[in-house]
Design an enzyme around this catalytic site. Structure first.
Site, PDB file in Angstrom:
ATOM      1  N   GLU A  52       0.807  -1.209   0.000  1.00 52.18           N
ATOM      2  CA  GLU A  52       0.000   0.000   0.000  1.00 52.18           C
ATOM      3  C   GLU A  52       0.847   1.269   0.000  1.00 52.18           C
ATOM      4  O   GLU A  52       1.975   1.271   0.479  1.00 52.18           O
ATOM      5  CB  GLU A  52      -0.917   0.006   1.238  1.00 52.18           C
ATOM      6  CG  GLU A  52      -1.950  -1.111   1.181  1.00 52.18           C
ATOM      7  CD  GLU A  52      -2.916  -1.137   2.359  1.00 52.18           C
ATOM      8  OE1 GLU A  52      -4.075  -1.488   2.159  1.00 52.18           O
ATOM      9  OE2 GLU A  52      -2.501  -0.818   3.482  1.00 52.18           O
ATOM     10  N   SER A  85      11.948   6.518   8.088  1.00 52.63           N
ATOM     11  CA  SER A  85      11.633   6.108   9.460  1.00 52.63           C
ATOM     12  C   SER A  85      12.144   4.701   9.711  1.00 52.63           C
ATOM     13  O   SER A  85      11.867   3.785   8.934  1.00 52.63           O
ATOM     14  CB  SER A  85      10.119   6.158   9.668  1.00 52.63           C
ATOM     15  OG  SER A  85       9.793   5.679  10.955  1.00 52.63           O
ATOM     16  N   GLY A 134       6.721  -1.939   6.051  1.00 62.20           N
ATOM     17  CA  GLY A 134       8.078  -2.475   6.036  1.00 62.20           C
ATOM     18  C   GLY A 134       9.092  -1.635   6.769  1.00 62.20           C
ATOM     19  O   GLY A 134       8.855  -0.487   7.116  1.00 62.20           O
ATOM     20  N   GLU A 135      10.253  -2.259   6.990  1.00 58.57           N
ATOM     21  CA  GLU A 135      11.366  -1.579   7.657  1.00 58.57           C
ATOM     22  C   GLU A 135      12.383  -1.211   6.572  1.00 58.57           C
ATOM     23  O   GLU A 135      13.076  -2.084   6.037  1.00 58.57           O
ATOM     24  CB  GLU A 135      11.965  -2.524   8.711  1.00 58.57           C
ATOM     25  CG  GLU A 135      13.308  -2.098   9.269  1.00 58.57           C
ATOM     26  CD  GLU A 135      13.372  -0.649   9.735  1.00 58.57           C
ATOM     27  OE1 GLU A 135      12.581  -0.256  10.616  1.00 58.57           O
ATOM     28  OE2 GLU A 135      14.220   0.111   9.217  1.00 58.57           O
ATOM     29  N   ASN A 145      -3.379   4.299  16.594  1.00 57.65           N
ATOM     30  CA  ASN A 145      -4.469   4.028  15.655  1.00 57.65           C
ATOM     31  C   ASN A 145      -4.908   2.581  15.820  1.00 57.65           C
ATOM     32  O   ASN A 145      -4.114   1.674  15.599  1.00 57.65           O
ATOM     33  CB  ASN A 145      -4.010   4.275  14.214  1.00 57.65           C
ATOM     34  CG  ASN A 145      -3.755   5.745  13.954  1.00 57.65           C
ATOM     35  OD1 ASN A 145      -4.625   6.582  14.219  1.00 57.65           O
ATOM     36  ND2 ASN A 145      -2.574   6.080  13.474  1.00 57.65           N
ATOM     37  N   CYS A 171       6.356  -5.350  15.806  1.00 58.78           N
ATOM     38  CA  CYS A 171       5.979  -4.361  16.805  1.00 58.78           C
ATOM     39  C   CYS A 171       4.523  -4.648  17.174  1.00 58.78           C
ATOM     40  O   CYS A 171       3.671  -4.805  16.289  1.00 58.78           O
ATOM     41  CB  CYS A 171       6.155  -2.955  16.265  1.00 58.78           C
ATOM     42  SG  CYS A 171       7.855  -2.657  15.749  1.00 58.78           S
ATOM     43  N   CYS A 226       6.152  -6.929   6.982  1.00 58.13           N
ATOM     44  CA  CYS A 226       7.327  -6.524   7.758  1.00 58.13           C
ATOM     45  C   CYS A 226       7.750  -7.701   8.617  1.00 58.13           C
ATOM     46  O   CYS A 226       6.909  -8.439   9.131  1.00 58.13           O
ATOM     47  CB  CYS A 226       6.994  -5.319   8.637  1.00 58.13           C
ATOM     48  SG  CYS A 226       8.437  -4.641   9.485  1.00 58.13           S
ATOM     49  N   CYS A 243       3.439   8.646   1.524  1.00 60.38           N
ATOM     50  CA  CYS A 243       3.965   7.659   2.471  1.00 60.38           C
ATOM     51  C   CYS A 243       4.232   6.375   1.685  1.00 60.38           C
ATOM     52  O   CYS A 243       3.309   5.729   1.181  1.00 60.38           O
ATOM     53  CB  CYS A 243       2.921   7.450   3.571  1.00 60.38           C
ATOM     54  SG  CYS A 243       3.460   6.314   4.838  1.00 60.38           S
ATOM     55  N   SER A 266      11.557   5.298  15.434  1.00 57.76           N
ATOM     56  CA  SER A 266      10.386   4.834  16.183  1.00 57.76           C
ATOM     57  C   SER A 266      10.836   4.417  17.578  1.00 57.76           C
ATOM     58  O   SER A 266      11.109   3.253  17.823  1.00 57.76           O
ATOM     59  CB  SER A 266       9.743   3.654  15.453  1.00 57.76           C
ATOM     60  OG  SER A 266       9.230   4.088  14.222  1.00 57.76           O
ATOM     61  N   LEU A 267      10.892   5.359  18.476  1.00 58.34           N
ATOM     62  CA  LEU A 267      11.389   5.075  19.828  1.00 58.34           C
ATOM     63  C   LEU A 267      10.290   4.391  20.656  1.00 58.34           C
ATOM     64  O   LEU A 267      10.461   3.283  21.136  1.00 58.34           O
ATOM     65  CB  LEU A 267      11.870   6.374  20.488  1.00 58.34           C
ATOM     66  CG  LEU A 267      12.652   6.185  21.780  1.00 58.34           C
ATOM     67  CD1 LEU A 267      13.915   5.382  21.563  1.00 58.34           C
ATOM     68  CD2 LEU A 267      12.960   7.539  22.412  1.00 58.34           C
ATOM     69  N   HIS A 268       9.187   5.081  20.862  1.00 58.34           N
ATOM     70  CA  HIS A 268       7.972   4.519  21.471  1.00 58.34           C
ATOM     71  C   HIS A 268       8.053   4.115  22.934  1.00 58.34           C
ATOM     72  O   HIS A 268       7.023   3.830  23.550  1.00 58.34           O
ATOM     73  CB  HIS A 268       7.439   3.328  20.679  1.00 58.34           C
ATOM     74  CG  HIS A 268       7.131   3.623  19.249  1.00 58.34           C
ATOM     75  ND1 HIS A 268       6.479   4.777  18.842  1.00 58.34           N
ATOM     76  CD2 HIS A 268       7.398   2.941  18.104  1.00 58.34           C
ATOM     77  CE1 HIS A 268       6.348   4.759  17.531  1.00 58.34           C
ATOM     78  NE2 HIS A 268       6.907   3.672  17.056  1.00 58.34           N
TER      79      HIS A 268
HETATM   80  N1  SAH Z   1       8.949   0.370   9.894  1.00 54.60           N
HETATM   81  C1  SAH Z   1       9.281   1.730  10.064  1.00 54.60           C
HETATM   82  C2  SAH Z   1       8.443   2.668   9.245  1.00 54.60           C
HETATM   83  C3  SAH Z   1       6.954   2.400   9.113  1.00 54.60           C
HETATM   84  S1  SAH Z   1       5.883   2.687  10.442  1.00 54.60           S
HETATM   85  C4  SAH Z   1       9.217   2.104  11.524  1.00 54.60           C
HETATM   86  O1  SAH Z   1       8.741   1.305  12.316  1.00 54.60           O
HETATM   87  O2  SAH Z   1       9.690   3.178  11.852  1.00 54.60           O
HETATM   88  C5  SAH Z   1       5.597   4.441  10.606  1.00 54.60           C
HETATM   89  C6  SAH Z   1       5.316   4.844  12.069  1.00 54.60           C
HETATM   90  O3  SAH Z   1       3.989   4.473  12.515  1.00 54.60           O
HETATM   91  C7  SAH Z   1       6.278   4.192  13.045  1.00 54.60           C
HETATM   92  O4  SAH Z   1       6.723   5.104  13.995  1.00 54.60           O
HETATM   93  C8  SAH Z   1       5.390   3.151  13.679  1.00 54.60           C
HETATM   94  O5  SAH Z   1       5.907   2.717  14.892  1.00 54.60           O
HETATM   95  C9  SAH Z   1       4.093   3.887  13.799  1.00 54.60           C
HETATM   96  N2  SAH Z   1       2.950   2.996  14.056  1.00 54.60           N
HETATM   97  C10 SAH Z   1       2.844   1.673  13.782  1.00 54.60           C
HETATM   98  N3  SAH Z   1       1.628   1.205  14.170  1.00 54.60           N
HETATM   99  C11 SAH Z   1       0.947   2.251  14.680  1.00 54.60           C
HETATM  100  C12 SAH Z   1      -0.379   2.399  15.214  1.00 54.60           C
HETATM  101  N4  SAH Z   1      -1.227   1.381  15.264  1.00 54.60           N
HETATM  102  N5  SAH Z   1      -0.743   3.631  15.636  1.00 54.60           N
HETATM  103  C13 SAH Z   1       0.102   4.676  15.533  1.00 54.60           C
HETATM  104  N6  SAH Z   1       1.360   4.595  15.033  1.00 54.60           N
HETATM  105  C14 SAH Z   1       1.779   3.392  14.614  1.00 54.60           C
HETATM  106 FE1  SF4 Z   2       7.484  -3.084  10.952  1.00 53.77          FE
HETATM  107 FE2  SF4 Z   2       7.553  -0.456  11.514  1.00 53.77          FE
HETATM  108 FE3  SF4 Z   2       5.313  -1.890  11.896  1.00 53.77          FE
HETATM  109 FE4  SF4 Z   2       7.418  -2.261  13.502  1.00 53.77          FE
HETATM  110  S1  SF4 Z   2       6.211  -0.374  13.277  1.00 53.77           S
HETATM  111  S2  SF4 Z   2       6.154  -3.896  12.577  1.00 53.77           S
HETATM  112  S3  SF4 Z   2       9.123  -2.008  12.053  1.00 53.77           S
HETATM  113  S4  SF4 Z   2       6.285  -1.483   9.920  1.00 53.77           S
END
Ligand code: SAH
Ligand code: SF4
Length: 417
Positions: A122, A251, A219-220, A352, A146, A142, A135, A273-275
């Site tokens: 997508e 990212s 994807g990463e 989300n 996560c 992936c 985007c 993506s620290l989180h």
């Molecule tokens: N794989 C890469 C890039 C794609 S994700 C990464 O993880 O950085 C883009 C961003 O959306 C990342 O920061 C990811 O952690 C965040 N993300 C993933 N799932 C989400 C969700 N359900 N709600 C909000 N942000 C989310």
């Molecule tokens: Fe993959 Fe990024 Fe989603 Fe983590 S947040 S599963 S690295 S797409």
């Protein structure tokens, strides 16, 4: 060719150094989208042109591809009439197939796309008043799981080729009607000393709908480093799509060993993506943390080439209720950013939801308080407005229908057995 072997990329491993360059097609023709000019020239030479001819044709074809958006060799009018069918017989300029295009109430658009060998992925376009952001996906699915991310629940994975990555940008330009029309008989050599150079032939990003690119789709990207780099090179190439590196952000979930190369070889803006700010929580929600911990990750950020006060690293932080959203977490985030002296900004992303997710989004009050603590420490921490939620186009909601269907199929099979 749905039987094209998938790339074996189990989770939490280092990136594959060699990735496929071009997806094979049923008709045997070679897709030149996503290839560099020398590579196209080499293919033309292998197909029978002499070296000089091959180089000239490659330059012409490249220009038609990226400056004009032309996909049909027959329309490349400065190439000899006899030459055009010769090219058409052997080569093709592809776009990803569009399976479905959706429009959100807020203007966000999402496309479900398909590769020549039948894999779905997508891309999302997010229009704002002052910019338009595409985007872009780097992989089908992936390998990292996560726990709050829908894409992370997909099993099916293969790296996208440079053509499939840059093809998303081309397709978006097609859909937005953003290819220049008219004459092309001017010299387009790059000239940094000429401030008007970017405006020549209306090929600059100004006035366009698509102004920014974020590698934040499925994807990463750092697990598909070579292909992402080659695709972004075409996007930045003054003779390619000519988009400034300042308008591109990649990212990563924290593939530490590839971050240095990302800065040196691609040089785009970095989002991380620290989180979470503790090992326990990050190990749980961003499992790659078990391999590359927070300290290693922040050290790599401190060393990132190109980061400065004017080009800050973005730390993405998804707001998960009672998981990572306490005052202590916010203070610890500030402390870490200071300890590593990072030129940083924080992007707070309301979680989300997706069907079956084990989390809830933090309350708006909690998010506001979290943001406030960081702002008061002098670090920008805006809350990102979710876009395109009604069409599942928001961060972390991307997961292809094919995969959804195959899961449904699996459920049915399970119920029948
Ligand atoms: N794989 C890469 C890039 C794609 S994700 C990464 O993880 O950085 C883009 C961003 O959306 C990342 O920061 C990811 O952690 C965040 N993300 C993933 N799932 C989400 C969700 N359900 N709600 C909000 N942000 C989310
Ligand atoms: Fe993959 Fe990024 Fe989603 Fe983590 S947040 S599963 S690295 S797409």
């Amino acid at each position: 060719m749905t039987d094209t072997p998938l790339m074996p990329i189990p989770g939490n491993i280092d990136p594959l150094p060699v990735a496929r360059e071009v997806t094979p097609r049923d008709d045997g023709r070679i897709d030149v989208l996503g290839l560099s000019r020398p590579r196209i020239a080499a293919l033309f030479e292998t197909a029978g042109l002499d070296a000089k001819q091959a180089k000239l044709r490659a330059k012409q074809v490249f220009h038609w591809l990226y400056h004009r958006g032309v996909t049909d060799f027959a329309a490349m009018t400065d190439i000899g009439k006899a030459m055009r069918p010769w090219l058409t017989e052997r080569f093709v300029v592809s776009r990803p197939d569009v399976v479905e295009a959706q429009h959100s109430q807020d203007g966000t658009r999402k496309w479900l796309l398909r590769t020549a060998d039948g894999h779905e992925f997508e891309m999302v376009f997010i229009p704002d008043a002052d910019r338009g952001t595409l985007c872009v996906s780097s992989q089908v699915g992936c390998t990292l799981n996560c726990t709050f991310c829908h894409t992370g629940t997909m099993r099916l994975v293969r790296n996208l080729t440079p053509g499939e990555i840059v093809g998303q940008v081309m397709l978006a330009r097609d859909a937005l009607g953003e290819w220049p029309k008219g004459r092309m008989d001017f010299d387009f050599e790059d000239d940094d000393s000429d401030p008007e150079a970017d405006n020549r032939g209306h090929y600059s990003a100004d006035g366009r709908l698509l102004t920014n690119i974020v590698m934040m789709g499925m994807g990463e990207p750092l697990y598909n480093f070579d292909n992402v780099r080659d695709a972004l090179k075409l996007v930045m190439d003054p003779e390619g799509l000519s988009l400034s590196r300042r308008r591109i952000t990649l990212s990563t979930s924290g593939v530490v060993p590839m971050m240095e190369r990302c800065g040196r070889e691609i040089g785009v803006g970095l989002a991380v993506s620290l989180h979470a700010v503790t090992k326990d929580v990050r190990d749980e929600i961003v499992p790659i943390n078990r391999k590359y911990g927070i300290e290693e990750l922040l050290s790599a950020c401190a060393a990132y080439k190109g980061a400065s006060n004017s080009r800050r690293i973005t730390f993405e932080y998804v707001m998960l209720k009672d998981k990572n959203d306490s005052d202590e977490d916010a203070h610890e985030l500030v402390r870490l950013i200071r300890e590593y002296a990072l030129p940083a900004k924080v992007n707070l992303i309301p979680f989300n939801p997706w069907p079956g997710a084990a989390y809830e989004c933090s309350t708006p009050e909690r998010i506001a308080r979290f943001s406030d603590i960081i702002f008061k420490a002098g670090i920008s921490a805006p809350v990102r407005t979710p876009r395109g939620r009604d069409i599942d186009a928001a961060c972390g909601q991307l997961k292809t229908a094919a995969e959804k269907k195959s899961r449904a199929q699996l459920d049915r099979e399970a119920a029948e057995s």
